[in-house]
Design a protein around this motif. Structure first.
Motif, PDB file in Angstrom:
ATOM      1  N   LEU A  70     -11.807  24.874  -3.366  1.00 25.45           N
ATOM      2  CA  LEU A  70     -11.115  26.032  -4.045  1.00 25.45           C
ATOM      3  C   LEU A  70      -9.431  25.572  -3.847  1.00 25.45           C
ATOM      4  CD1 LEU A  70     -13.142  29.142  -3.145  1.00 25.45           C
ATOM      5  CD2 LEU A  70     -12.848  27.897  -5.346  1.00 25.45           C
ATOM      6  N   GLN A  71      -9.214  25.215  -2.887  1.00 23.46           N
ATOM      7  CA  GLN A  71      -7.705  25.121  -2.309  1.00 23.46           C
ATOM      8  C   GLN A  71      -7.152  23.743  -3.357  1.00 23.46           C
ATOM      9  OE1 GLN A  71      -7.241  25.322   1.837  1.00 23.46           O
ATOM     10  NE2 GLN A  71      -6.673  27.499   1.478  1.00 23.46           N
ATOM     11  N   LEU A  72      -8.051  22.934  -3.208  1.00 24.63           N
ATOM     12  CA  LEU A  72      -7.735  21.605  -4.192  1.00 24.63           C
ATOM     13  C   LEU A  72      -7.568  21.776  -5.771  1.00 24.63           C
ATOM     14  CD1 LEU A  72     -10.168  18.883  -2.371  1.00 24.63           C
ATOM     15  CD2 LEU A  72      -7.540  18.847  -2.530  1.00 24.63           C
ATOM     16  N   VAL A  73      -8.334  22.851  -6.034  1.00 23.93           N
ATOM     17  CA  VAL A  73      -8.018  23.325  -7.375  1.00 23.93           C
ATOM     18  C   VAL A  73      -6.922  24.339  -7.588  1.00 23.93           C
ATOM     19  CG1 VAL A  73      -9.229  24.691  -9.192  1.00 23.93           C
ATOM     20  CG2 VAL A  73     -10.534  22.984  -7.922  1.00 23.93           C
ATOM     21  N   PHE A  74      -6.896  25.172  -6.790  1.00 23.11           N
ATOM     22  CA  PHE A  74      -5.988  26.480  -6.748  1.00 23.11           C
ATOM     23  C   PHE A  74      -4.458  25.947  -6.572  1.00 23.11           C
ATOM     24  CE2 PHE A  74      -3.417  29.568  -4.377  1.00 23.11           C
ATOM     25  CZ  PHE A  74      -3.218  30.503  -5.146  1.00 23.11           C
ATOM     26  N   SER A  75      -4.336  24.942  -5.525  1.00 25.60           N
ATOM     27  CA  SER A  75      -2.894  24.539  -5.166  1.00 25.60           C
ATOM     28  C   SER A  75      -2.037  23.913  -6.564  1.00 25.60           C
ATOM     29  CB  SER A  75      -2.981  23.516  -4.030  1.00 25.60           C
ATOM     30  OG  SER A  75      -3.518  24.344  -2.918  1.00 25.60           O
ATOM     31  N   PRO A  76      -2.810  22.797  -7.109  1.00 22.18           N
ATOM     32  CA  PRO A  76      -1.859  22.371  -8.307  1.00 22.18           C
ATOM     33  C   PRO A  76      -2.017  23.427  -9.431  1.00 22.18           C
ATOM     34  CG  PRO A  76      -4.272  21.244  -8.180  1.00 22.18           C
ATOM     35  CD  PRO A  76      -4.011  22.171  -6.756  1.00 22.18           C
ATOM     36  N   TRP A  77      -3.009  24.286  -9.682  1.00 22.87           N
ATOM     37  CA  TRP A  77      -2.703  25.409 -10.661  1.00 22.87           C
ATOM     38  C   TRP A  77      -1.563  26.053 -10.122  1.00 22.87           C
ATOM     39  CZ3 TRP A  77      -2.692  30.646 -10.195  1.00 22.87           C
ATOM     40  CH2 TRP A  77      -3.037  31.339 -11.607  1.00 22.87           C
ATOM     41  N   TRP A  78      -1.498  26.682  -9.120  1.00 24.55           N
ATOM     42  CA  TRP A  78      -0.463  27.459  -8.648  1.00 24.55           C
ATOM     43  C   TRP A  78       1.070  26.696  -8.933  1.00 24.55           C
ATOM     44  CZ3 TRP A  78       0.318  32.611  -7.028  1.00 24.55           C
ATOM     45  CH2 TRP A  78       1.378  32.914  -6.411  1.00 24.55           C
ATOM     46  N   LEU A  79       1.186  25.605  -8.277  1.00 20.94           N
ATOM     47  CA  LEU A  79       2.553  24.744  -8.333  1.00 20.94           C
ATOM     48  C   LEU A  79       2.879  24.321  -9.943  1.00 20.94           C
ATOM     49  CD1 LEU A  79       2.270  22.654  -5.316  1.00 20.94           C
ATOM     50  CD2 LEU A  79       3.719  24.531  -5.667  1.00 20.94           C
ATOM     51  N   ALA A  80       1.757  24.327 -10.553  1.00 17.86           N
ATOM     52  CA  ALA A  80       2.323  24.302 -12.057  1.00 17.86           C
ATOM     53  C   ALA A  80       2.990  25.468 -12.921  1.00 17.86           C
ATOM     54  CB  ALA A  80       0.994  23.897 -13.086  1.00 17.86           C
ATOM     55  N   ARG A  81       2.886  26.462 -12.313  1.00 18.84           N
ATOM     56  CA  ARG A  81       3.593  27.856 -12.661  1.00 18.84           C
ATOM     57  C   ARG A  81       4.663  28.075 -11.645  1.00 18.84           C
ATOM     58  NH1 ARG A  81      -1.276  27.203 -13.741  1.00 18.84           N
ATOM     59  NH2 ARG A  81      -2.189  27.906 -15.704  1.00 18.84           N
ATOM     60  N   TYR A  82       4.758  27.796 -10.366  1.00 19.23           N
ATOM     61  CA  TYR A  82       5.482  28.618  -9.508  1.00 19.23           C
ATOM     62  C   TYR A  82       6.041  27.212  -8.390  1.00 19.23           C
ATOM     63  CZ  TYR A  82       3.144  32.780 -10.665  1.00 19.23           C
ATOM     64  OH  TYR A  82       2.561  33.537 -11.587  1.00 19.23           O
ATOM     65  N   ARG A  83       7.438  27.419  -7.986  1.00 23.99           N
ATOM     66  CA  ARG A  83       8.032  26.322  -7.131  1.00 23.99           C
ATOM     67  C   ARG A  83       7.495  26.334  -5.817  1.00 23.99           C
ATOM     68  NH1 ARG A  83      14.347  27.550  -6.799  1.00 23.99           N
ATOM     69  NH2 ARG A  83      14.079  25.201  -6.081  1.00 23.99           N
ATOM     70  N   PHE A  84       6.937  27.472  -5.271  1.00 26.16           N
ATOM     71  CA  PHE A  84       6.571  27.431  -4.043  1.00 26.16           C
ATOM     72  C   PHE A  84       5.350  28.097  -4.064  1.00 26.16           C
ATOM     73  CE2 PHE A  84      11.337  28.327  -3.640  1.00 26.16           C
ATOM     74  CZ  PHE A  84      11.555  27.085  -3.016  1.00 26.16           C
ATOM     75  N   GLY A  85       4.586  28.143  -2.864  1.00 20.80           N
ATOM     76  CA  GLY A  85       3.489  28.966  -2.716  1.00 20.80           C
ATOM     77  C   GLY A  85       3.989  30.097  -1.903  1.00 20.80           C
ATOM     78  N   PRO A  86       3.220  31.175  -2.048  1.00 16.78           N
ATOM     79  CA  PRO A  86       3.683  32.707  -1.739  1.00 16.78           C
ATOM     80  C   PRO A  86       4.223  32.677  -0.194  1.00 16.78           C
ATOM     81  CG  PRO A  86       1.429  32.483  -2.657  1.00 16.78           C
ATOM     82  CD  PRO A  86       1.709  31.357  -2.481  1.00 16.78           C
ATOM     83  N   ALA A  87       3.716  32.122   0.853  1.00 22.65           N
ATOM     84  CA  ALA A  87       4.140  32.058   2.278  1.00 22.65           C
ATOM     85  C   ALA A  87       5.372  31.206   2.305  1.00 22.65           C
ATOM     86  CB  ALA A  87       3.081  31.559   3.207  1.00 22.65           C
ATOM     87  N   GLU A  88       5.350  29.940   1.667  1.00 19.33           N
ATOM     88  CA  GLU A  88       6.574  29.177   1.643  1.00 19.33           C
ATOM     89  C   GLU A  88       7.704  29.715   1.153  1.00 19.33           C
ATOM     90  OE1 GLU A  88       2.992  26.740   2.181  1.00 19.33           O
ATOM     91  OE2 GLU A  88       3.644  28.144   0.725  1.00 19.33           O
ATOM     92  N   TRP A  89       7.538  30.638  -0.069  1.00 19.69           N
ATOM     93  CA  TRP A  89       8.567  31.508  -0.639  1.00 19.69           C
ATOM     94  C   TRP A  89       9.110  32.461  -0.054  1.00 19.69           C
ATOM     95  CZ3 TRP A  89       8.895  36.738  -1.741  1.00 19.69           C
ATOM     96  CH2 TRP A  89       9.975  37.122  -2.472  1.00 19.69           C
ATOM     97  N   LEU A  90       8.432  33.401   0.883  1.00 16.52           N
ATOM     98  CA  LEU A  90       8.882  34.270   1.620  1.00 16.52           C
ATOM     99  C   LEU A  90       9.742  33.606   2.755  1.00 16.52           C
ATOM    100  CD1 LEU A  90       9.090  37.181   2.805  1.00 16.52           C
ATOM    101  CD2 LEU A  90       6.796  36.602   3.921  1.00 16.52           C
ATOM    102  N   TRP A  91       9.210  32.431   3.551  1.00 20.89           N
ATOM    103  CA  TRP A  91       9.760  31.793   4.518  1.00 20.89           C
ATOM    104  C   TRP A  91      11.122  31.279   4.327  1.00 20.89           C
ATOM    105  CZ3 TRP A  91       7.638  26.373   6.687  1.00 20.89           C
ATOM    106  CH2 TRP A  91       8.294  26.278   8.116  1.00 20.89           C
TER     107      TRP A  91
END
Length: 439
Positions: free
Chosen positions: A403-424
């Motif tokens: 799931l993470q191998l699918v979710f991570s590229p999907w998310w980064l195609a839309r957003y600059r950072f992961g949610p936790a990285e953005w907050l940090w």
């Protein structure tokens, strides 16, 4: 801190842009964070004693014992070692980039570490006791002073710290073994009707504290299972003393030496161009042969030696951990070399790109492991704690990794950072970071 000083510190400083990222580092980080889950599942799904002792829980059938052996050979401490090295490498990389922009790196770094420390404490006390973020934040602040040292110095200092770490563990184990013998004798006297004095009772109580962690009995194991199948408040209250013990005792006597030593090694490998895939193929092939050729036999010996000693917790905390302590470092070097060879050769591009995306969101994915797995296994979720055998646990691991191998590229195609990285990053730079990718 005044607004003027803050803006001066941040002049030219900003989170690294996607086009400036080093693909090999992201890919290796993605491999490491997913590899860590293979071992962490044991501590999510069962009492911590079962992590090193498959006889405690998780099935003693050949396929379940076999699962423990395989994970010990290839995963136990190996990917955590890589992750620690990458943290050290990141310090060097961030320093170089900040200085190239004329930014003051020190204040930014310590602010970054402070918020990671806070996040680690929240993670440890409120979600899962096995947190590593607190330790990385604390140790990272200590090794910061070595950031400008030469690779030779860093390798020497890192190796020295690693030797000190295992030396302290062996000495501690010898003390605990002696304590166990004395306490067993005193408990036998108690059962025969003897009255113990205060110092003797203190010895029995001291061993009881160690036994709860290193060699828990059936009653302690059942208490752990009942607690983690219970309510959220009960779980938080139960694990708080364990977390405090890790922070106050494990940090100075073990973590700082092991993790700190690995971070220094990672700094050296970054400066040598090894982690950025800049060295020749021949360098990585030699690393592969050396790492696996020496490390895997040590890891295999470690597993069968543990089996020969009935996975005794006190023994495995001391002399028993030596083979895998060093074997894991060598196997980690082999794993690093294997990833670098694939990256340099351009092999499996689509798969490597997915691991790279996971690595860019390593903090988010790491925290997701805890949130998903504790929800599955703890009482406030599905309550599967202590019910799933080891081989089946690997099924949970495979699904989440997929799931993470699918979710991570999907998310980064839309957003600059992961949610936790953005907050940090937003907390580090005192400024809300833009989240969406530009159209």
């Amino acid at each position: 801190m005044s607004a003027e000083n803050s803006s001066t510190e941040l002049a030219g400083a900003a989170p690294v842009a996607s086009e400036q990222r080093i693909s090999s580092l992201d890919t290796l980080r993605g491999v490491a964070v997913l590899g860590i889950l293979v071992m962490n599942i044991y501590a999510f799904a069962m009492p911590f004693a079962a992590y090193q002792n498959p006889l405690v829980m998780g099935g003693t059938e050949i396929y379940n014992l076999g699962t423990w052996f395989v994970t010990h050979f290839f995963f136990d401490q190996k990917f955590m070692s890589i992750f620690s090295m990458l943290f050290g490498a990141g310090i060097v990389l961030m320093m170089d980039r900040a200085e190239a922009k004329g930014a003051a790196f020190g204040p930014i770094f310590f602010r970054r570490q402070f918020w990671l420390l806070v996040l680690g404490m929240l993670h440890a006390y409120l979600i899962w006791f096995g947190d590593i973020l607190f330790f990385y934040a604390a140790v990272g602040m200590l090794i910061f002073v070595f950031r400008r040292k030469s690779p030779r110095f860093l390798l020497t200092a890192g190796s020295t710290m690693l030797l000190i770490g295992i030396g302290l563990s062996v000495l501690s184990s010898a003390y605990v073994q002696d304590l166990r013998v004395r306490a067993d004798t005193l408990e036998a006297r108690q059962l025969s009707g003897a009255v113990l004095d205060e110092s003797e009772l203190a010895t029995v109580e001291e061993w009881a504290e160690f036994r709860g962690f290193m060699a828990p009995g059936p009653e302690q194991i059942q208490k752990d299972v009942d607690t983690y199948r219970g309510s959220y408040p009960g779980i938080v209250t139960f694990r708080a003393p364990e977390v405090l013990m890790f922070h106050l005792q494990a940090l100075p006597f073990f973590i700082i030496w092991r993790v700190g030593g690995l971070m220094l090694v990672g700094m050296a490998l970054m400066k040598l161009g090894i982690l950025s895939a800049q060295r020749d193929f021949s360098v990585y092939r030699r690393m592969l042969l050396l790492g696996y050729g020496l490390g895997l036999p040590l890891a295999v010996f470690s597993a069968f030696n543990a089996y020969a000693h009935d996975f005794d917790g006190v023994y495995m905390f001391g002399i028993g951990q030596i083979p895998n302590y060093f074997g894991s470092l060598l196997v980690a070097i082999g794993h690093i070399a294997a990833v670098m060879l694939l990256v340099k050769a351009g092999a499996m591009r689509s798969v490597m790109a997915r691991f790279s995306s996971v690595g860019q969101m390593a903090l988010t994915n790491y925290l997701m492991h805890s949130i998903v797995m504790t929800t599955l296994f703890y009482g406030y979720g599905l309550g599967l704690y202590g019910e799933v055998p080891r081989l089946a646990q690997m099924g949970f691991v495979a699904v989440l990794i997929g799931l993470q191998l699918v979710f991570s590229p999907w998310w980064l195609a839309r957003y600059r950072f992961g949610p936790a990285e953005w907050l940090w990053r937003s907390m580090t730079y005192w400024q809300r970071q833009p989240m969406r990718n530009p159209d």
